[in-house]
Design an enzyme around this catalytic site. Structure first.
Site, PDB file in Angstrom:
ATOM      1  N   CYS A  32       0.833  -1.213   0.000  1.00 51.88           N
ATOM      2  CA  CYS A  32       0.000   0.000   0.000  1.00 51.88           C
ATOM      3  C   CYS A  32       0.869   1.264   0.000  1.00 51.88           C
ATOM      4  O   CYS A  32       1.542   1.555   0.988  1.00 51.88           O
ATOM      5  CB  CYS A  32      -0.907  -0.058   1.230  1.00 51.88           C
ATOM      6  N   CYS A  35       0.085   3.797   2.712  1.00 51.72           N
ATOM      7  CA  CYS A  35       0.542   3.272   4.014  1.00 51.72           C
ATOM      8  C   CYS A  35       2.023   3.587   4.213  1.00 51.72           C
ATOM      9  O   CYS A  35       2.444   3.968   5.306  1.00 51.72           O
ATOM     10  CB  CYS A  35       0.336   1.756   4.095  1.00 51.72           C
TER      11      CYS A  35
END
Length: 107
Positions: A32, A35
């Site tokens: 991600c 993230c």
């Protein structure tokens, strides 16, 4: 230097639900991009709030049970837990100030 604690489906209750401190949980995954963008901010918060807040990270790919239990649909999702209960949720790679303000509401 304090850093976030890695938790799993098995340690979540002990580290988060049973914590006496306010807990910020970062639901994330290695693939991600957002993230990875917010990760340094989470690390900074872990240092700045070491006495007041427990900061933990849970990899949603490796820990699907907790992710499903809390209805994680998008990552990063950051949840605040106080006295074992979820009190706030922030979704997405938000500015540090957004997270700081969320923390301050519950300290």
């Amino acid at each position: 230097m304090p850093s976030p604690i890695q938790v799993t489906d098995f340690s979540f209750e002990k580290e988060v639900v049973n914590s006496e401190k306010l807990v910020l949980v970062d639901f994330w995954a290695p693939w991600c991009g957002p993230c990875r963008m917010i990760s340094p901010v989470i690390d900074e918060l872990a240092q700045e709030y070491v006495e007041q807040v427990k900061i933990v990270k849970i990899n949603t790919d490796e820990n699907p049970s907790i992710s499903a239990e809390y209805g994680i649909r998008s990552i990063p999702t950051l949840m605040l837990f106080k006295d074992g209960k979820r009190v706030d949720t922030v979704i997405g790679a938000v500015p540090k100030s957004t997270l700081t303000n969320a923390l301050k509401k519950y300290l």
